[in-house]
Design a protein around this motif. Structure first.
Motif, PDB file in Angstrom:
ATOM      1  N   ALA A 295       0.837  -1.203   0.000  1.00 21.55           N
ATOM      2  CA  ALA A 295       0.000   0.000   0.000  1.00 21.55           C
ATOM      3  C   ALA A 295       0.872   1.254   0.000  1.00 21.55           C
ATOM      4  CB  ALA A 295      -0.926  -0.003   1.211  1.00 21.55           C
ATOM      5  N   TYR A 296       1.966   1.223   0.741  1.00 22.26           N
ATOM      6  CA  TYR A 296       2.908   2.348   0.790  1.00 22.26           C
ATOM      7  C   TYR A 296       3.495   2.629  -0.591  1.00 22.26           C
ATOM      8  CZ  TYR A 296       7.078   4.985   2.308  1.00 22.26           C
ATOM      9  OH  TYR A 296       8.058   5.922   2.465  1.00 22.26           O
ATOM     10  N   LEU A 297       3.934   1.581  -1.277  1.00 20.35           N
ATOM     11  CA  LEU A 297       4.480   1.746  -2.618  1.00 20.35           C
ATOM     12  C   LEU A 297       3.413   2.186  -3.615  1.00 20.35           C
ATOM     13  CD1 LEU A 297       6.898  -1.305  -2.813  1.00 20.35           C
ATOM     14  CD2 LEU A 297       7.477   1.107  -2.498  1.00 20.35           C
ATOM     15  N   ALA A 298       2.184   1.709  -3.446  1.00 18.51           N
ATOM     16  CA  ALA A 298       1.093   2.132  -4.327  1.00 18.51           C
ATOM     17  C   ALA A 298       0.801   3.623  -4.146  1.00 18.51           C
ATOM     18  CB  ALA A 298      -0.155   1.305  -4.060  1.00 18.51           C
ATOM     19  N   VAL A 299       0.841   4.100  -2.914  1.00 20.21           N
ATOM     20  CA  VAL A 299       0.627   5.528  -2.652  1.00 20.21           C
ATOM     21  C   VAL A 299       1.714   6.349  -3.333  1.00 20.21           C
ATOM     22  CG1 VAL A 299       0.754   7.303  -0.847  1.00 20.21           C
ATOM     23  CG2 VAL A 299      -0.692   5.310  -0.525  1.00 20.21           C
ATOM     24  N   ILE A 300       2.963   5.931  -3.197  1.00 22.50           N
ATOM     25  CA  ILE A 300       4.063   6.673  -3.807  1.00 22.50           C
ATOM     26  C   ILE A 300       3.935   6.676  -5.334  1.00 22.50           C
ATOM     27  CG2 ILE A 300       6.563   6.692  -4.177  1.00 22.50           C
ATOM     28  CD1 ILE A 300       6.811   5.609  -1.285  1.00 22.50           C
ATOM     29  N   GLY A 301       3.690   5.508  -5.913  1.00 18.99           N
ATOM     30  CA  GLY A 301       3.573   5.420  -7.369  1.00 18.99           C
ATOM     31  C   GLY A 301       2.399   6.200  -7.918  1.00 18.99           C
ATOM     32  N   THR A 302       1.272   6.121  -7.246  1.00 19.54           N
ATOM     33  CA  THR A 302       0.081   6.843  -7.699  1.00 19.54           C
ATOM     34  C   THR A 302       0.282   8.344  -7.575  1.00 19.54           C
ATOM     35  OG1 THR A 302      -1.246   4.990  -6.936  1.00 19.54           O
ATOM     36  CG2 THR A 302      -2.416   7.000  -7.459  1.00 19.54           C
TER      37      THR A 302
END
Length: 91
Positions: A44-51
């Motif tokens: 979820a952390y990486l998804a937030v950064i990528g998004t």
């Protein structure tokens, strides 16, 4: 401009998972819970950064996404508060 549903969902999962991880650490410290929630929080952390990188060109917003836990929700709030750029209309 409203944030994407992916950013909102990932931010909610990120915050919820870190709260549950810290609660588990402070109370019973069950390894199974940490094993389940650790990778979920990381994804979820990486998804937030990528998004955030995809949705916002603003450097401060992108740096805000790097905060673990609440960074995703703060980023979504900042993206929502950013005014939309003026798009010229064809004559």
């Amino acid at each position: 401009m409203p944030p994407s549903p992916l950013l909102r969902t990932a931010a909610t999962i990120e915050l919820t998972s870190i709260i549950l991880l810290l609660t588990n650490l402070a109370t019973v410290h069950w390894q199974a819970i940490a094993t389940l929630l650790g990778p979920l929080h990381g994804c979820a952390y990486l998804a937030v950064i990528g998004t955030t990188l995809r949705e916002s060109p603003d450097t401060r917003t992108r740096l805000l996404a790097l905060l673990p836990g609440a960074g995703g929700l703060l980023t979504a709030r900042r993206i929502r508060a950013t005014p939309e750029p003026d798009v010229p209309t064809p004559a």
